[in-house]
Scaffold this motif. Structure first.
Motif, short mmCIF file in Angstrom:
data_model
loop_
_atom_site.label_atom_id
_atom_site.label_comp_id
_atom_site.label_asym_id
_atom_site.label_seq_id
_atom_site.Cartn_x
_atom_site.Cartn_y
_atom_site.Cartn_z
N ASP A 86 0.85 -1.18 0.00
CA ASP A 86 0.00 0.00 0.00
C ASP A 86 0.90 1.24 0.00
O ASP A 86 2.09 1.18 0.31
CB ASP A 86 -0.92 -0.01 1.22
N SER A 87 0.33 2.40 -0.31
CA SER A 87 1.14 3.62 -0.41
C SER A 87 1.59 4.15 0.95
O SER A 87 2.42 5.05 1.02
CB SER A 87 0.36 4.70 -1.16
N TYR A 88 1.07 3.59 2.03
CA TYR A 88 1.51 3.89 3.39
C TYR A 88 1.26 2.64 4.22
O TYR A 88 0.55 1.73 3.80
CB TYR A 88 0.80 5.12 3.96
N ASP A 89 1.86 2.59 5.41
CA ASP A 89 1.85 1.35 6.19
C ASP A 89 0.66 1.20 7.13
O ASP A 89 0.14 0.10 7.29
CB ASP A 89 3.15 1.23 7.00
N LEU A 90 0.28 2.27 7.80
CA LEU A 90 -0.74 2.18 8.85
C LEU A 90 -1.69 3.36 8.77
O LEU A 90 -1.31 4.44 8.28
CB LEU A 90 -0.08 2.17 10.24
N SER A 91 -2.90 3.18 9.27
CA SER A 91 -3.85 4.27 9.40
C SER A 91 -4.12 4.51 10.89
O SER A 91 -4.47 3.58 11.61
CB SER A 91 -5.18 3.93 8.72
N TYR A 92 -3.94 5.75 11.32
CA TYR A 92 -4.25 6.14 12.69
C TYR A 92 -5.39 7.14 12.59
O TYR A 92 -5.15 8.34 12.36
CB TYR A 92 -3.01 6.74 13.36
N GLY A 93 -6.60 6.66 12.66
CA GLY A 93 -7.75 7.49 12.33
C GLY A 93 -7.67 7.82 10.85
O GLY A 93 -7.57 6.94 10.01
N THR A 94 -7.64 9.13 10.54
CA THR A 94 -7.50 9.54 9.14
C THR A 94 -6.05 9.87 8.77
O THR A 94 -5.78 10.26 7.64
CB THR A 94 -8.37 10.78 8.86
N THR A 95 -5.13 9.68 9.71
CA THR A 95 -3.71 9.97 9.46
C THR A 95 -3.03 8.77 8.84
O THR A 95 -3.07 7.67 9.38
CB THR A 95 -3.01 10.37 10.78
N ARG A 96 -2.40 8.99 7.70
CA ARG A 96 -1.65 7.94 7.00
C ARG A 96 -0.22 7.92 7.55
O ARG A 96 0.46 8.95 7.55
CB ARG A 96 -1.64 8.22 5.50
N VAL A 97 0.22 6.76 8.02
CA VAL A 97 1.51 6.61 8.69
C VAL A 97 2.42 5.72 7.85
O VAL A 97 2.04 4.60 7.48
CB VAL A 97 1.33 5.99 10.10
N GLU A 98 3.61 6.21 7.55
CA GLU A 98 4.63 5.42 6.87
C GLU A 98 5.74 5.12 7.88
O GLU A 98 6.24 6.03 8.54
CB GLU A 98 5.20 6.19 5.68
N VAL A 99 6.09 3.85 8.02
CA VAL A 99 7.12 3.43 8.97
C VAL A 99 8.37 3.07 8.17
O VAL A 99 8.31 2.28 7.23
CB VAL A 99 6.65 2.21 9.80
N LYS A 100 9.50 3.66 8.55
CA LYS A 100 10.78 3.37 7.92
C LYS A 100 11.72 2.83 8.98
O LYS A 100 11.87 3.44 10.04
CB LYS A 100 11.38 4.65 7.29
N ALA A 101 12.34 1.70 8.70
CA ALA A 101 13.24 1.07 9.68
C ALA A 101 14.64 0.96 9.10
O ALA A 101 14.82 0.77 7.90
CB ALA A 101 12.72 -0.31 10.06
N SER A 102 15.61 1.06 9.98
CA SER A 102 17.00 0.87 9.59
C SER A 102 17.77 0.38 10.81
O SER A 102 17.25 0.39 11.93
CB SER A 102 17.60 2.19 9.07
N GLY A 103 18.98 -0.05 10.58
CA GLY A 103 19.82 -0.53 11.68
C GLY A 103 21.28 -0.55 11.26
O GLY A 103 21.61 -0.46 10.07
N PHE A 104 22.14 -0.68 12.24
CA PHE A 104 23.57 -0.74 11.98
C PHE A 104 24.02 -2.16 11.60
O PHE A 104 25.02 -2.33 10.95
CB PHE A 104 24.35 -0.31 13.24
N CYS A 105 23.28 -3.16 12.05
CA CYS A 105 23.68 -4.56 11.87
C CYS A 105 22.93 -5.21 10.73
O CYS A 105 21.77 -4.94 10.50
CB CYS A 105 23.39 -5.36 13.15
N GLN A 106 23.61 -6.11 10.07
CA GLN A 106 23.03 -6.91 9.00
C GLN A 106 23.21 -8.38 9.36
O GLN A 106 23.86 -8.72 10.34
CB GLN A 106 23.71 -6.60 7.67
N THR A 107 22.66 -9.25 8.54
CA THR A 107 22.79 -10.68 8.80
C THR A 107 24.03 -11.26 8.12
O THR A 107 24.28 -12.45 8.23
CB THR A 107 21.54 -11.44 8.30
#
Length: 172
Positions: A50-71
């Motif tokens: 979807d064009s965004y990750d979550l809906s909080y009421g009428t607010t469209r929320v996009e979640v971006k994750a990152s980290g220093f470690c990889q597998t």
């Protein structure tokens, strides 16, 4: 030959069991934010692409994750990156249509940037790969990036930024 039932829980463990892996860490961050906002109910299923990750009421929320470690083995920790660029095309899951934006725009109202803070050591292999988490007093504590500490919110930092702030600061 008897009927054999598939172990769906086993599939979940096999497919998503390593939360240090980038894709899984990102999906976990979406779930973690949804839990914090109280918007994921029992039985809800994540909607992919979807064009965004979550809906909080009428607010469209996009979640971006990152980290220093990889597998994989790393010579040094990864540089955290959050892709917040405006997009020309966004898929609307409700209508099943691609929506074109000219000029490109950010499709969410709010962006939650999630950083898994453990930092990788540089001199050991993946299986025994120690990670470090820095503290505000400048000290560092050796830890290992594991599914357990990815699953622990105390190892994360979160920033919430409005679309308007991103547009004002970064533009296109």
């Amino acid at each position: 030959m008897g009927e054999r039932r598939l172990d769906i829980e086993g599939f979940h463990s096999w497919a998503m069991g390593n939360l240090v892996e980038n894709r899984n860490r990102g999906i976990f961050a979406e779930w973690l934010v949804g839990q914090a906002l109280g918007i994921i109910s029992e039985g809800d299923v994540r909607l992919e692409w979807d064009s965004y990750d979550l809906s909080y009421g009428t607010t469209r929320v996009e979640v971006k994750a990152s980290g220093f470690c990889q597998t994989w083995y790393q010579v040094q920790p990864s540089k955290p990156i959050f892709n917040i660029a405006p997009r020309r095309w966004c898929w609307d899951a409700k209508t099943g249509e691609m929506v074109e934006h000219v000029p490109p725009e950010r499709c969410a109202d709010v962006y939650v940037l999630c950083l898994h803070e453990t930092k990788c050591a540089t001199d050991e292999g993946v299986s025994e790969h120690p990670r470090y988490i820095g503290h505000s007093n400048g000290s560092a504590e050796q830890i290992h990036a594991t599914t357990e500490n990815v699953g622990d919110p105390t190892y994360w930092k979160f920033w919430v930024v409005s679309k308007h702030a991103l547009d004002d600061e970064f533009g296109a």
